[in-house]
Design an enzyme around this catalytic site. Structure first.
Site, PDB file in Angstrom:
ATOM      1  N   MET A  13      -9.675  25.653 -40.464  1.00 25.11           N
ATOM      2  CA  MET A  13      -8.377  25.708 -39.773  1.00 25.11           C
ATOM      3  C   MET A  13      -8.534  25.338 -38.290  1.00 25.11           C
ATOM      4  O   MET A  13      -7.741  24.559 -37.758  1.00 25.11           O
ATOM      5  CB  MET A  13      -7.744  27.104 -39.900  1.00 25.11           C
ATOM      6  CG  MET A  13      -7.185  27.429 -41.264  1.00 25.11           C
ATOM      7  SD  MET A  13      -5.777  26.399 -41.768  1.00 25.11           S
ATOM      8  CE  MET A  13      -4.477  27.015 -40.699  1.00 25.11           C
ATOM      9  N   ASN A  32     -17.833  26.848 -30.863  1.00 19.87           N
ATOM     10  CA  ASN A  32     -18.059  27.663 -32.051  1.00 19.87           C
ATOM     11  C   ASN A  32     -19.293  28.529 -31.804  1.00 19.87           C
ATOM     12  O   ASN A  32     -20.178  28.154 -31.040  1.00 19.87           O
ATOM     13  CB  ASN A  32     -18.281  26.753 -33.266  1.00 19.87           C
ATOM     14  CG  ASN A  32     -18.218  27.534 -34.561  1.00 19.87           C
ATOM     15  OD1 ASN A  32     -17.167  28.054 -34.914  1.00 19.87           O
ATOM     16  ND2 ASN A  32     -19.340  27.646 -35.248  1.00 19.87           N
ATOM     17  N   ARG A  33     -19.323  29.691 -32.446  1.00 17.34           N
ATOM     18  CA  ARG A  33     -20.445  30.622 -32.221  1.00 17.34           C
ATOM     19  C   ARG A  33     -21.780  29.931 -32.520  1.00 17.34           C
ATOM     20  O   ARG A  33     -22.712  30.024 -31.760  1.00 17.34           O
ATOM     21  CB  ARG A  33     -20.256  31.860 -33.104  1.00 17.34           C
ATOM     22  CG  ARG A  33     -21.035  33.075 -32.676  1.00 17.34           C
ATOM     23  CD  ARG A  33     -20.450  34.339 -33.300  1.00 17.34           C
ATOM     24  NE  ARG A  33     -20.061  34.138 -34.689  1.00 17.34           N
ATOM     25  CZ  ARG A  33     -20.897  34.214 -35.733  1.00 17.34           C
ATOM     26  NH1 ARG A  33     -22.159  34.509 -35.539  1.00 17.34           N
ATOM     27  NH2 ARG A  33     -20.464  33.995 -36.965  1.00 17.34           N
ATOM     28  N   LYS A  75     -11.652  34.832 -38.023  1.00 19.60           N
ATOM     29  CA  LYS A  75     -11.141  35.730 -39.051  1.00 19.60           C
ATOM     30  C   LYS A  75     -10.381  36.879 -38.381  1.00 19.60           C
ATOM     31  O   LYS A  75     -10.849  37.448 -37.390  1.00 19.60           O
ATOM     32  CB  LYS A  75     -12.335  36.278 -39.840  1.00 19.60           C
ATOM     33  CG  LYS A  75     -12.015  36.714 -41.242  1.00 19.60           C
ATOM     34  CD  LYS A  75     -13.341  36.925 -41.970  1.00 19.60           C
ATOM     35  CE  LYS A  75     -13.303  37.808 -43.160  1.00 19.60           C
ATOM     36  NZ  LYS A  75     -12.298  38.706 -43.498  1.00 19.60           N
ATOM     37  N   ALA A  76      -9.198  37.186 -38.919  1.00 19.35           N
ATOM     38  CA  ALA A  76      -8.394  38.263 -38.338  1.00 19.35           C
ATOM     39  C   ALA A  76      -9.136  39.588 -38.431  1.00 19.35           C
ATOM     40  O   ALA A  76      -9.889  39.829 -39.366  1.00 19.35           O
ATOM     41  CB  ALA A  76      -7.051  38.357 -39.068  1.00 19.35           C
ATOM     42  N   ASN A 102      -4.294  35.026 -38.961  1.00 18.68           N
ATOM     43  CA  ASN A 102      -3.285  35.871 -39.610  1.00 18.68           C
ATOM     44  C   ASN A 102      -3.505  37.327 -39.192  1.00 18.68           C
ATOM     45  O   ASN A 102      -3.844  38.181 -40.007  1.00 18.68           O
ATOM     46  CB  ASN A 102      -3.383  35.759 -41.133  1.00 18.68           C
ATOM     47  CG  ASN A 102      -2.493  34.665 -41.688  1.00 18.68           C
ATOM     48  OD1 ASN A 102      -1.451  34.335 -41.113  1.00 18.68           O
ATOM     49  ND2 ASN A 102      -2.892  34.100 -42.812  1.00 18.68           N
ATOM     50  N   SER A 128       1.273  28.241 -40.113  1.00 19.59           N
ATOM     51  CA  SER A 128       1.328  28.068 -41.563  1.00 19.59           C
ATOM     52  C   SER A 128       1.211  26.611 -41.949  1.00 19.59           C
ATOM     53  O   SER A 128       1.630  25.731 -41.209  1.00 19.59           O
ATOM     54  CB  SER A 128       2.636  28.619 -42.131  1.00 19.59           C
ATOM     55  OG  SER A 128       2.682  28.380 -43.517  1.00 19.59           O
ATOM     56  N   LYS A 183       5.266  35.587 -39.166  1.00 18.06           N
ATOM     57  CA  LYS A 183       4.318  34.929 -40.079  1.00 18.06           C
ATOM     58  C   LYS A 183       4.013  35.823 -41.284  1.00 18.06           C
ATOM     59  O   LYS A 183       3.894  35.367 -42.415  1.00 18.06           O
ATOM     60  CB  LYS A 183       3.024  34.555 -39.349  1.00 18.06           C
ATOM     61  CG  LYS A 183       1.919  33.965 -40.259  1.00 18.06           C
ATOM     62  CD  LYS A 183       2.415  32.723 -40.985  1.00 18.06           C
ATOM     63  CE  LYS A 183       1.416  31.963 -41.816  1.00 18.06           C
ATOM     64  NZ  LYS A 183       0.312  32.538 -42.452  1.00 18.06           N
ATOM     65  N   HIS A 186       6.828  35.567 -43.570  1.00 20.26           N
ATOM     66  CA  HIS A 186       6.705  34.252 -44.216  1.00 20.26           C
ATOM     67  C   HIS A 186       5.782  34.378 -45.425  1.00 20.26           C
ATOM     68  O   HIS A 186       6.079  33.879 -46.510  1.00 20.26           O
ATOM     69  CB  HIS A 186       6.143  33.223 -43.223  1.00 20.26           C
ATOM     70  CG  HIS A 186       5.643  31.954 -43.859  1.00 20.26           C
ATOM     71  ND1 HIS A 186       4.422  31.883 -44.511  1.00 20.26           N
ATOM     72  CD2 HIS A 186       6.192  30.712 -43.965  1.00 20.26           C
ATOM     73  CE1 HIS A 186       4.249  30.667 -44.992  1.00 20.26           C
ATOM     74  NE2 HIS A 186       5.304  29.929 -44.672  1.00 20.26           N
ATOM     75  N   ASN A 187       4.660  35.035 -45.241  1.00 17.52           N
ATOM     76  CA  ASN A 187       3.713  35.161 -46.346  1.00 17.52           C
ATOM     77  C   ASN A 187       4.249  36.054 -47.459  1.00 17.52           C
ATOM     78  O   ASN A 187       3.992  35.792 -48.636  1.00 17.52           O
ATOM     79  CB  ASN A 187       2.367  35.681 -45.837  1.00 17.52           C
ATOM     80  CG  ASN A 187       1.553  34.583 -45.162  1.00 17.52           C
ATOM     81  OD1 ASN A 187       2.119  33.628 -44.637  1.00 17.52           O
ATOM     82  ND2 ASN A 187       0.244  34.709 -45.182  1.00 17.52           N
ATOM     83  N   GLU A 190       6.357  33.891 -49.300  1.00 21.06           N
ATOM     84  CA  GLU A 190       5.466  32.972 -50.028  1.00 21.06           C
ATOM     85  C   GLU A 190       5.015  33.623 -51.353  1.00 21.06           C
ATOM     86  O   GLU A 190       5.056  32.991 -52.414  1.00 21.06           O
ATOM     87  CB  GLU A 190       4.274  32.636 -49.126  1.00 21.06           C
ATOM     88  CG  GLU A 190       3.113  31.907 -49.772  1.00 21.06           C
ATOM     89  CD  GLU A 190       1.942  31.730 -48.779  1.00 21.06           C
ATOM     90  OE1 GLU A 190       2.165  31.201 -47.676  1.00 21.06           O
ATOM     91  OE2 GLU A 190       0.801  32.128 -49.105  1.00 21.06           O
TER      92      GLU A 190
HETATM   93  C1  6PG Z   1      -0.017  29.690 -44.818  1.00 22.81           C
HETATM   94  C2  6PG Z   1      -0.598  30.668 -45.789  1.00 22.81           C
HETATM   95  C3  6PG Z   1      -1.937  31.180 -45.387  1.00 22.81           C
HETATM   96  C4  6PG Z   1      -2.495  32.247 -46.313  1.00 22.81           C
HETATM   97  C5  6PG Z   1      -2.763  31.772 -47.686  1.00 22.81           C
HETATM   98  C6  6PG Z   1      -3.530  32.739 -48.563  1.00 22.81           C
HETATM   99  O1  6PG Z   1       1.097  29.983 -44.391  1.00 22.81           O
HETATM  100  O2  6PG Z   1      -0.626  28.667 -44.513  1.00 22.81           O
HETATM  101  O3  6PG Z   1       0.263  31.763 -45.893  1.00 22.81           O
HETATM  102  O4  6PG Z   1      -1.793  31.711 -44.093  1.00 22.81           O
HETATM  103  O5  6PG Z   1      -3.680  32.692 -45.792  1.00 22.81           O
HETATM  104  O6  6PG Z   1      -1.584  31.444 -48.310  1.00 22.81           O
HETATM  105  O7  6PG Z   1      -2.891  33.957 -48.762  1.00 22.81           O
HETATM  106  P1  6PG Z   1      -3.409  34.952 -49.904  1.00 22.81           P
HETATM  107  O8  6PG Z   1      -4.894  34.796 -50.002  1.00 22.81           O
HETATM  108  O9  6PG Z   1      -3.040  36.328 -49.462  1.00 22.81           O
HETATM  109  O10 6PG Z   1      -2.734  34.512 -51.168  1.00 22.81           O
END
Ligand code: 6PG
Length: 478
Positions: A13, A32-33, A75-76, A102, A128, A183, A186-187, A190
């Site tokens: 990403m 990067n580390r 990583k969050a 995230n 996203s 966000k 949004h998920n 999703e």
């Molecule tokens: C996005 C997605 C992303 C998310 C994956 C995996 O908007 O690009 O939401 O951020 O990390 O969809 O989500 P799960 O592993 O919880 O299914």
């Protein structure tokens, strides 16, 4: 420094986001580390634009023009805090840290507060669109101060996706955690969208008797209508795919246990705290959970129930058309619930989120992008105080037009023993909102009976209690 922006954390990403900035003409510091990743990025993609590779945090910070803008793509969770700790001593007042992971919005609120005290802007940003989106144009949901957006907005607008009307899919969502909150929802949506599509697939497969290839065709057809969306499109691709090793439909060789990284679960946890009924989204999270309980499913396989009998060809086609209605109506409910949650979060935290602008920036770039979002945008733009999407005249008419088929599909699913928690919960939500009277009155009576929890009356103000253990007369309880 000469770099307008920096990206630290060069997993896929971060790397793609850095390339997107560079491809749009910005000079990008990359870090990067482990420095090998930094070198690999510049070696592979250096000709795409102007990169400044940095081996150390000091070098990275020195490469940035002031006020500095640096994007953290790690990583969050703890990793984010660790990186912040590492960089903060090197930064100065007015610098901007963007967290593009995230993150949980509560963490973002905490980080924003701590950094604000040191004069540093912290911009928790939802991004996203997966890997492709990061590279070619994501949907971007930045929180944080208005001031930080003034410095950052022009850059983000360049790298964001563009909606059909040409507008970039980025907007300042609101203070502190607002971007990550949006966000998160949004998920949640999703998850719901994916679950509803999965239920439609399941019904077409076991009730209509369609093959995966045929269902792919059906989804392609639906994708030319009002359901037009990224998720329906990729569903058709997945269903049409054949496993090379076995020659069987790909969907038949994949283990049926859905995984999750947590944002859908957070949506539901927070909705419970805010008291927002997001039943469709919750069922989507629970459906993933059920699928993963292998031992429980194993132990339950012998339970009695109907075995669906596939319909004949003509009936199957009529049924498929009804499934489309059920899917569309349930989708309206998920978005209604999700937007309710954003409104509630905005109210609770004083964010003043513009729901029309949220719908607008979800029209392209993100995973839930869909034609439909343009109409949600329109609904909220026309009436910013809209109490619910279902109170928009057009959505109300559409869901009203779909409801007979929707009921038929839910009834058929129940009769044939096909689980449709998303369709069913969405329909129950719709009917609960429509109801003149809810059985909640009885619930109140029960609560008063066993715990003297009191109730209100329909005919006069005040709280009351009935002396259930005595002569059952009513007393005022205020
Ligand atoms: C996005 C997605 C992303 C998310 C994956 C995996 O908007 O690009 O939401 O951020 O990390 O969809 O989500 P799960 O592993 O919880 O299914």
């Amino acid at each position: 420094g000469t770099a307008q922006i920096g990206v630290t954390g060069l997993a896929v990403m971060g790397r793609n986001l850095a390339r997107n900035f560079a491809r749009n003409g910005f000079t990008v510091a990359v870090h990067n580390r482990t420095a090998a990743k930094t070198r690999a990025l510049v070696e592979e993609f250096g000709d795409e634009g102007s990169f400044v590779p940095a081996e150390s945090p000091e070098e990275f910070v020195a490469a940035l023009e002031r006020p500095r803008r640096l994007v953290i793509m790690v990583k969050a969770g703890e990793a984010t805090d660790a990186v912040i700790q590492e960089f903060v001593p090197l930064l100065e007042e007015g610098d901007v840290i963007i967290d593009g992971g995230n993150a949980h919005f509560a963490d973002t609120r905490r980080r924003e507060r701590e950094l604000r005290e040191r004069g540093i802007h912290f911009v928790g940003t939802g991004i996203s669109g997966g890997e492709e989106g990061a590279l070619h144009g994501p949907s971007i949901m930045p929180g944080g101060s208005v001031e930080s957006y003034a410095s950052l907005g022009p850059l983000l607008e360049r790298i964001a996706a563009k909606a059909p009307d040409g507008a970039p899919t980025v907007a300042h969502i609101g203070p502190d955690g607002a971007g990550h909150f949006v966000k998160m929802v949004h998920n949640g949506i999703e998850y719901a969208d994916m679950q509803l599509i999965a239920e439609a697939y399941d019904l077409l497969r076991s009730v209509a008797g369609y093959s995966p290839a045929r269902i792919a065709e059906t989804f392609r057809e639906w994708n030319r209508g009002r359901l037009d969306s990224y998720l329906i499109g990729i569903t058709a691709e997945v269903l049409a795919h054949t496993d090379a090793a076995t020659g069987r439909p790909f969907v038949d060789v994949v283990a049926d246990r859905a995984e999750q990284k947590g944002t859908g679960r957070w949506t539901v946890q927070i909705a419970l705290d805010l008291g927002v009924p997001v039943s469709g989204i919750a069922e989507a999270v629970f459906a993933r959970s059920v699928s993963g309980h292998t031992a429980l499913r194993e132990a339950s396989r012998g339970l009695p129930g109907p075995v669906p009998r596939p319909l004949d060809e003509a009936e199957a086609d009529r049924f498929a058309a009804r499934v489309e209605q059920a899917l569309y109506a349930s989708k309206i409910v998920s978005y209604t619930q999700g937007f309710h949650q954003i409104a509630a979060g905005s109210e609770e935290y004083g964010w003043n989120v513009d729901l029309g602008s949220v719908a607008a920036i979800w029209r392209a770039g993100c995973i839930i992008r869909a034609d439909f979002l343009d109409r949600i945008r329109e609904a909220y733009d026309t009436r910013p105080g809209l109490p619910s999407l279902l109170s928009d005249r057009q959505f109300a008419e559409e869901i009203g037009g779909a409801q007979d088929d929707w009921r038929d599909v839910v009834a058929t699913a129940a009769r044939e023993g096909v689980p449709t928690p998303g369709f069913s919960a969405s329909l129950a939500y719709y009917d609960a909102l429509r109801a003149e009277r809810l059985p909640a009155a009885l619930t109140q009576g029960q609560r008063d009976f066993f715990g003297a929890h009191t109730y209100r009356r329909t005919d006069r103000p005040g709280a009351f209690h009935t002396l259930w253990g005595g002569d059952r007369s009513e007393v005022a309880a205020d």
